[in-house]
Design an enzyme around this catalytic site. Structure first.
Site, PDB file in Angstrom:
ATOM      1  N   GLY B  36       0.838  -1.204   0.000  1.00 42.08           N
ATOM      2  CA  GLY B  36       0.000   0.000   0.000  1.00 42.08           C
ATOM      3  C   GLY B  36       0.868   1.247   0.000  1.00 42.08           C
ATOM      4  CG  HIS B  37       3.097   2.172   3.524  1.00 33.75           C
ATOM      5  ND1 HIS B  37       3.086   0.976   4.208  1.00 33.75           N
ATOM      6  CD2 HIS B  37       2.494   3.076   4.326  1.00 33.75           C
ATOM      7  CE1 HIS B  37       2.502   1.154   5.389  1.00 33.75           C
ATOM      8  NE2 HIS B  37       2.123   2.418   5.484  1.00 33.75           N
ATOM      9  N   GLY B 147      -3.371   7.522   1.513  1.00 34.11           N
ATOM     10  CA  GLY B 147      -4.059   6.291   1.122  1.00 34.11           C
ATOM     11  C   GLY B 147      -5.532   6.331   1.492  1.00 34.11           C
ATOM     12  CG  ASP B 150      -5.392   5.071   7.367  1.00 34.48           C
ATOM     13  OD1 ASP B 150      -5.698   4.575   8.451  1.00 34.48           O
ATOM     14  OD2 ASP B 150      -4.408   4.686   6.696  1.00 34.48           O
ATOM     15  NE  ARG B 187      -2.662  -0.336  14.857  1.00 38.84           N
ATOM     16  CZ  ARG B 187      -2.782   0.959  14.528  1.00 38.84           C
ATOM     17  NH1 ARG B 187      -3.356   1.305  13.396  1.00 38.84           N
ATOM     18  NH2 ARG B 187      -2.315   1.895  15.336  1.00 38.84           N
TER      19      ARG B 187
END
Lengths: 282, 282
Positions: B36-37, B147, B150, B187
């Site tokens: 994702g990052h 993103g 969030d 997480r």
């Protein structure tokens, strides 16, 4: 001097100037310009390539019972004075340009906004920090000029700039006073001639306090008492506060040492005047 | 790739780059980098001359009972991944560099931080807005990449950027998911293999809800009920919330119309997962 009313245009102009390697200085004001503001503008002009001044009577920093509507707005005279002081760009936005609906975001500096003026004007410094944060993002200056007259404001904004890492140097400039010693203030126009004469007592009482400390007085209670007594005796003003605090942190002093700020606020009718003096002990 | 730990150095480097006319893109992260990052970083690299990534596990956005200490910090692996993604500058400050003592200033976005995650994580978005405000002043990017995972954070930060006039464009990038549909999250490493399998149900329930709306379902209560029932039936997770809101304002919907955000948060043991999906109605 160009007068700019749009945030986008202002940002574009300073971005261009910065790309050309120009050093940008910025003086935020609420207008009703007097020699105090003009001294900041002239210094800004001496020390930078581009001098930007904002005039914006910021609704967010006035309480519901305060003088937002009555605050003087001599637009034409202000433009003339800024022009004569050598200002390059006057940023003069509308309320709606600064706070478009829905507006949701505020900057708060905690703790050091709770005492002195903060105690009597809840929410005031939240409004000040927010609008200056916005103006720093709009004008993107290298140097921000503030007046020592608003001593708590200067300390609060220095803390904000440091905490939020705004890439700007803050310079705080000395108070400009009338021939009788009274600090110049846009709110002086509200005073009756008698109140205006009495206003000079604020400074004289501060000066007397400074001399006492320099002559060895080490009781802060005595210093504060001396100021209160003189103001109550020689004026019709009502005292909001008289306080001696640490000039860097605004915290209460445990002893007479270091750089001390003696600050006060006094109301003449509905007009609230502030003044202060710095004393360096050792 | 340069690794910078000091605010002053970071500000100096980007000022130089900007004076050279370079376009600066910025991806703020808390590290524990995943695809994702990395998708944000690669897009940033494509669209800018200088790609800056920050890794900072921001103490101000964790509640006292949350996982600040346990949050994964695989520093070496993160540096390798950022380097491979073509990042030019990795900004990796210490807690003390970001929050020097005494630290006093916070940015708050009101109202839209009160529902969804804000209700379950009081103070979280105050911490997020503050640190991103700081990072924008440190990195001074032209473009900020966030993103969609969030979702509330992205809406809140867009509002902050608009309200405080940060001179930056915000781009929100799509969620990256695993082969089973579960949203990638730093997480996820906390989950047991069984919980990790169940995590995919969150996305499947969102997808099912989207299809229902697209097939004509106009009862938001029925949509939310469908998601809740499926999660409770197929997983051991405890639901914090499932909500359909206006995607731009995060306000409750009065009818099924416009751009809708369906968002949820579910706890597996002490691990809290979030996911969301956008539905355009007409």
């Amino acid at each position: 001097m160009r007068v700019i009313r749009s945030v986008k245009t202002m940002q574009r102009l300073v971005s261009q100037a910065r790309r050309q390697g120009k050093r940008v200085g910025f003086v935020p004001t609420m207008g009703a310009l007097h020699e105090g503001h003009l001294s900041l503008m002239r210094r800004c002009r001496r020390e930078n390539d581009l001098t930007v001044v904002s005039i914006f009577v910021n609704p967010a920093q006035f309480g519901p019972t305060e003088d937002f509507k009555a605050y003087p707005r001599p637009v034409k005279a202000d433009q003339r004075l800024a022009g004569k002081a050598g200002v390059d760009i006057l940023f003069y936005p509308s309320d709606k340009e600064m706070y478009p609906d829905p507006y949701r975001t505020y900057i708060e500096v905690e703790k050091m906004t709770e005492n002195l003026c903060g105690k009597f004007r809840p929410g005031h410094f939240k409004g000040v920090a927010t609008v200056v944060g916005k103006l720093l993002n709009i004008v993107q200056p290298d140097v921000l000029y503030l007046g020592q007259k608003d001593a708590q404001q200067a300390v609060v904004l220095k803390q904000m700039v440091r905490d939020l890492n705004f890439p700007v140097t803050v310079k705080v400039c000395p108070i400009v006073r009338g021939p009788d010693g009274a600090a110049l203030s846009s709110r002086n126009v509200y005073l009756t001639p008698q109140e205006r004469r009495q206003a000079a007592v604020l400074f004289r009482s501060l000066q007397e306090a400074k001399e006492k400390i320099q002559s060895g007085e080490r009781s802060l209670a005595a210093v504060v008492q001396g100021i209160r007594r003189r103001i109550l005796k020689e004026t019709s003003g009502k005292i909001d506060y008289v306080a001696c605090v640490n000039a860097q942190t605004l915290e209460p002093l445990s002893c007479v040492d270091g750089k001390i700020l003696i600050a006060l606020a006094v109301r003449f009718g509905s007009t609230r005047l502030i003044d202060n003096i710095l004393v360096q002990v050792r």
